[in-house]
Scaffold this active site. Structure first.
Site, mmCIF file in Angstrom:
data_model
loop_
_atom_site.group_PDB
_atom_site.id
_atom_site.type_symbol
_atom_site.label_atom_id
_atom_site.label_comp_id
_atom_site.label_asym_id
_atom_site.label_seq_id
_atom_site.Cartn_x
_atom_site.Cartn_y
_atom_site.Cartn_z
ATOM 1 N N MET B 1 0.838 -1.223 0.000
ATOM 2 C CA MET B 1 0.000 0.000 0.000
ATOM 3 C C MET B 1 0.860 1.256 0.000
ATOM 4 O O MET B 1 0.996 1.923 -0.959
ATOM 5 C CB MET B 1 -0.901 0.013 1.228
ATOM 6 N N CYS B 2 1.432 1.601 1.072
ATOM 7 C CA CYS B 2 2.357 2.732 1.194
ATOM 8 C C CYS B 2 1.758 4.105 0.936
ATOM 9 O O CYS B 2 0.764 4.259 0.215
ATOM 10 C CB CYS B 2 3.551 2.589 0.233
ATOM 11 N N GLY B 3 2.431 5.084 1.514
ATOM 12 C CA GLY B 3 2.065 6.474 1.251
ATOM 13 C C GLY B 3 3.344 7.255 1.061
ATOM 14 O O GLY B 3 4.357 6.975 1.705
#
Lengths: 248, 346, 502
Positions: B1-3
């Site tokens: 996912m990560c941001g």
């Protein structure tokens, strides 16, 4: 009008407060200081509920929604109206990617531009008929795999020679219609979509939709309606029939 | 996912790390606690002409081995433990250290290559360490944990930088270890990445031909090296390097005028193995430049904004609004087209 | 000495309507009509199981089965080995055969490899709705590019050498006019053109009727230099120097005089009825620098307008040879694995000489990468490519494209009777006899080949999509996308592939 301050609330907490207010009988609710909380009003089935949002709602606004009217006073994020069945989302700004994913009914009206893959998998069924109208322009893959409903792109903010839709528009579409203001070239279409003439019948069909749009954003209907539109429809309802050979 | 997050001050004026921490934390639901990190540019004004090596050591023995190699190749102008906050919830598996170094016996125009060679050499000689960054007047801080925990551990709120990059991780294929968190760095290039590079092995083999070894078990590593190869070593302007990494489709290229078509076709032919395939949005930092970009069919989100002299990039609009409630302009960039902000505003 | 026939023809005399069509259709003279018995009789010794009679019989009265007579079993002395000895004892000759190796004990490496798919963490891409790019450029690429710029307006300065544009990474391999009929040859050219790819016209020269397809033809300069003249070189899109082929590494080619008819004589520019011999080495190439000399001779003669490819068979030091070829100026290296087919080759070569294409491509790709010259020339893999899965695996192992031969002939109707060298092909494919050539409808054959190329291209797109990629460049050399089952560690090391589960 009940006001709920979303400051420092997680999305779970915000939705709890929202649904609690609904249980208390509130039918007009304003959410303020919204900062990216996801899933607002997800799964809500009240047809007489009105929600106003100040701030930036997070992904999946109104996901699986089956009733309410939501007005957003700004931009939204991805997957707004995901698999929505009934209701309205009015966006007074831009919407991003995958807006109206698998939408089955209801209406999403956007003042500004929309992102990529908008209206992906939209489907009409029985009495449900989904509609998305965008005031600006759209990215690639508009109406991908569309199976019903209407998508309209108005290009109100754009120059006459600007492309209002991207490439691979209507790729895999097998029902439904896309109307785009002005001209569209064949090479902007995806597999399974084709251009046909925009007739007076078409204009009659979209006028009530444009009227709604005009009411919500204060733009003159006459201005919306005088435009020439291009109509994009599916080539067939089984676009992939020949691709797979039965093993003898 | 990560941001992913990027913040640049176009006048080169430094701002506190608190801003990037807040913007990164705003998207905490995107992470799972298996990685967080930051890169700050302009944090070492007192040592700005030396390369700052940030290295994580599991023990003293490994640190000694690395220092042996360093002493053979560079002058260590100054070195110290990277300060960490006592009582931080992240148990420190590693001893973080920074060295300010000056390569020996190298002319200025070869010093960048010498540093890359040194970093590659150390990584292959000494196992279980992680070289986090090797640029001048900048540093990468990362660990396994939520970004707010990493920020707390490394006291990011006490640094000031004119360019900040931030990241929170939800790893996909690779184990969560400190070295596998983002940003990935080579010289002063730092990359944070949301997505997965499906062309990883193809890219890796290509980079290996040009002397870059991928050791950190994460696909993001190739992005940093591709930027260094194409932009620094091969001198491609950013716009053309983007055509190599996220090119338009042949059907779109065939539509262009003769000059453009010939040029982009040549770039695709020569740099086919640098094409980054798979969904991605990235923020790339380099001294004085911040770049944001997505893959060619926009499978990952990226939002850009400007207010006055500040430029912002993030995976979500709400993250930008958490530190800048009223930007002058905010938009979502087109697939494959880089958004570039520079100090000096060009 | 009595040798049991391999096949047995069974005629259902009740269904048979005595039309006698089968006696004409069988080009091996295995069927005849007996006036005394009033029925079709079969000489099983002549039957090669080409299926022509079965296909043509209007009442489907004929079946050809494997002769059920059993050879007393023995694991060392298999039926095949025994039969070979019988023939050699009879003739004193090397056994000649068509098609390719019948080697069944050596593992088919592609069948031990499996491809990856993306899920969740990296989604697959929907291949039939989203763009999937198969376009491949074959040729020499520069290592760097130079641009000139005015403000932010950039223009390319570097000149790139001519490259072939393939809309799909599948081309049709070299099959000579002579080995196959003009009809089959034309069908290949037409199909290549329709699919935006190329047909290698083999070492038999190019019939003038084919000149209109020149933009989609790669002509060969082989050791016999048949039909090689300036028109031939100029009309083509590219020129390939043939050093070897997978079916018979280190050996030459032989088109028997029986197949040198008038039109073949014209095209190859040799007298009618003589044997067309292609010697094993090219007699002006005895070392790598000689090859380089020939490459540049061709480039000069064609004014550097066409890519020059070099085709070799896959042998033990393919990697070193390929490196030399690339440094010698070739724009592409074509490697033909030991399972490659041919119209006529000594069986001993087909079965016992050469290495599998999967191993060769992996080794060559590694070597060129290690030397930093991988993109100076393209790599094309061939030799027993049977399906789109093989193609994807060959590309993941390092090939830019593949060349297919046998599968194209099967698409046209070949039944693998392996008797191509007799010139009696009943399907009109591997023959020069006018009455047999008539049996192949060019348009239909071309359409079938085109369909095959289209179908495999579609499958390749699906494989790309499943692997989360939308461009073939991202699969090339991407060993990480492959896993192996049932191969030993040294083989895994050569292929650069991990075992499934890791």
């Amino acid at each position: 009008m009940k006001t709920i301050d979303a400051k420092d609330l997680s999305y779970k907490q915000l939705n709890e407060k929202l649904f609690n207010s609904i249980d208390d009988g509130e039918r007009q609710i304003r959410l303020t200081n919204v900062k990216g909380q996801r899933y607002i009003a997800a799964g809500c089935t009240l047809k007489d509920l009105e929600i106003e949002i100040e701030g930036t709602p997070g992904n999946d606004l109104g996901a699986f929604m089956n009733g309410p009217t939501i007005t957003v006073k700004g931009n939204v994020q991805d997957a707004t109206g995901n698999t929505m069945n009934y209701g309205r989302i009015i966006i007074q700004g831009d919407s991003r990617d995958v807006t109206g994913h698998s939408m089955r009914g209801g209406m999403i009206l956007i003042k500004g531009n929309i992102g990529y893959r908008v209206g992906l998998h939209m489907k009409a069924f029985g009495n449900n008929f989904p509609i998305i109208v965008a005031g600006g322009k759209a990215g690639d893959f508009l109406g991908e795999y569309m199976a019903g409903g209407i998508l309209i792109v108005l290009g109100l903010l754009n120059d006459d020679d600007e492309r209002l839709i991207g490439d691979w528009t209507g790729t895999g579409m097998h029902a439904g219609v896309i109307y785009v203001k002005g001209n569209v070239t064949e090479d902007q279409l995806g597999y399974g979509a084709k251009l046909i003439d925009f007739t007076e019948e078409d204009r009659e069909q979209i006028t009530p939709i444009l009227r709604e749009y005009s009411k919500n954003f204060g733009i003159k209907l006459s201005q919306l309606n005088k435009e020439k539109f291009t109509k994009i429809v599916p080539v067939s309802y089984r676009p992939y029939g020949k691709l797979y050979a039965l093993k003898i | 996912m990560c941001g992913i997050v990027g913040i640049l001050n176009e006048l080169g004026e430094v701002i506190s790390g608190k801003m990037v921490i807040q913007a990164t934390n705003a998207m905490e639901y995107r992470y799972n606690g298996l990685g967080g990190g930051f890169a700050g540019y302009g944090i070492y004004p007192e040592h700005k002409e030396f390369y700052a090596l940030h290295i994580l050591f599991p023990d003293r023995e490994r640190r000694n081995k690395v220092e042996e190699i360093l002493l053979e190749n560079v002058k260590i102008v100054h070195d110290e433990k990277i300060p960490i906050r006592e009582g931080s919830p992240l148990s420190s598996k590693y001893i973080p250290w920074r060295y300010f170094i000056d390569p020996l016996n190298t002319s200025p125009e070869n010093s960048d290559d010498a540093i890359i060679e040194l970093v590659m050499h150390i990584s292959s000689e000494v196992k279980d360490i992680a070289i986090l960054s090797s640029g001048k007047n900048m540093g990468v801080f990362k660990a396994t944990g939520y970004p707010r925990e990493v920020a707390d551990l490394f006291k990011i709120d006490e640094y000031n930088a004119y360019l900040w990059i931030g990241h929170g991780r939800y790893p996909t294929n690779t184990p969560g270890w400190w070295g596998g968190a983002h940003p990935f760095n080579i010289l002063d290039w730092s990359v944070v990445h949301n997505g997965e590079i499906s062309s990883y092995d193809t890219n890796r083999r290509f980079l290996q031909m040009w002397g870059y070894n991928c050791n950190l078990l994460t696909d993001t590593e190739v992005i940093a090296y591709v930027f260094d190869l194409l932009v620094r070593k091969h001198g491609l302007p950013l716009k053309l390097a983007a055509y190599a990494m996220a090119p338009p489709f042949w059907k779109q290229i065939d539509r262009l005028n003769e000059k453009e078509m010939k040029m982009i076709k040549a770039i695709r032919m020569v740099y086919g193995s640098a094409l980054l395939n798979g969904p991605f949005s990235i923020v790339v930092g380099r001294s004085n430049v911040m770049i944001g970009m997505t893959d060619r069919i926009k499978l990952r989100p990226l939002i850009a904004a400007k207010k006055g002299v500040m430029s912002f990039l993030s995976s979500e609009e709400s993250s930008i609004r958490s530190v800048c409630s009223d930007p002058d302009v905010i938009w979502s960039p087109k697939a494959g087209e880089p958004v570039v902000s520079t100090v000096g505003g060009k | 000495m009595f040798v049991p026939p391999e096949f047995k023809v069974i005629i259902d005399q009740e269904k048979c309507i005595r039309c006698k069509a089968c006696t004409i259709q069988c080009s091996f003279e295995a069927l005849s009509f007996s006036d005394e018995e009033g029925q079709i009789i079969a000489d099983n010794n002549k039957c090669v199981c080409c299926q022509r009679c079965m296909a043509m019989c209007p009442t489907k009265a004929i079946s050809v089965i494997k002769n059920p007579i059993v050879y007393a079993p023995h694991p060392t002395w298999t039926e095949e080995k025994r039969r070979d000895i019988y023939i050699q004892a009879q003739t004193g000759s090397a056994i000649l055969t068509g098609v390719g190796s019948t080697q069944s004990t050596i593992p088919y490496l592609f069948d031990h490899l499996l491809l990856d798919a993306c899920q969740v963490t990296n989604p697959a891409i929907d291949a039939i709705r989203e763009p999937m790019e198969l376009r491949t450029y074959i040729g020499r690429k520069p290592r760097r590019l130079e641009f000139k710029s005015l403000n932010e307006d950039y223009e390319l300065k570097t000149e790139i050498a001519p490259n072939l544009l393939m809309e799909t990474p599948i081309m049709i391999a070299g099959m000579s006019y002579g080995a196959i009929s003009l009809e089959a040859h034309k069908a290949c050219a037409m199909a290549a053109k329709e699919q935006g790819t190329f047909f290698n016209s083999g070492e038999g020269g190019l019939h003038t009727d084919q000149y209109i397809y020149g933009d989609h033809i790669i002509v060969q300069v082989a050791s016999g230099r048949f039909g090689v003249h300036m028109d031939y070189l100029n009309v083509a899109a590219a020129v390939e120097i043939k050093i070897g082929q997978g079916a018979k590494p280190g050996m030459g080619g032989h088109l028997p005089g029986e197949k040198i008819t008038e039109p073949i004589s014209q095209t190859r520019m040799i007298p009618v009825g003589t044997d067309a011999l292609s010697p094993a080495p090219q007699h002006d190439i005895y070392s790598i620098e000689d090859l380089s000399q020939l490459i540049y001779a061709i480039k000069e003669a064609t004014r550097y307008e066409k890519p020059v490819l070099v085709k070799i068979s896959a042998v033990h030091n393919s990697a070193a040879i390929a490196s030399g070829i690339v440094r010698g100026g070739a724009d592409a290296v074509v490697i033909d694995g030991f399972r490659g087919s041919t119209g006529a080759a000594p069986k001993v070569a087909e079965d016992h000489i050469g290495i599998p294409i999967a191993a060769a491509i992996a080794a060559v790709d590694d070597r060129l990468c290690n030397e930093g010259i991988r993109d100076e020339a393209s790599l094309i893999a061939s030799g027993g490519i049977r399906c789109a899965g093989d193609i994807a695996k060959a590309i993941a192992l390092g090939a830019d494209a593949v060349a297919i031969g046998m599968s194209v002939l099967i698409a046209m109707g070949c039944r693998i009777c392996k008797k191509c060298y007799t010139g009696r092909c009943p399907w009109g494919i591997a023959t020069q006899r006018p009455e047999l050539r008539k049996r192949l409808n060019i348009e239909i054959a071309a359409k079938r080949v085109s369909n095959l190329l289209a179908a495999w291209s579609l499958e390749l797109k699906e494989i790309l999509g499943a692997n989360g990629m939308n461009s073939i460049e991202s699969l090339r050399g991407n060993r990480e996308r492959l896993r192996a089952v049932g191969l030993d560690q040294p083989t895994l090391d050569v292929l650069g592939v991990k075992p499934a589960g890791r």
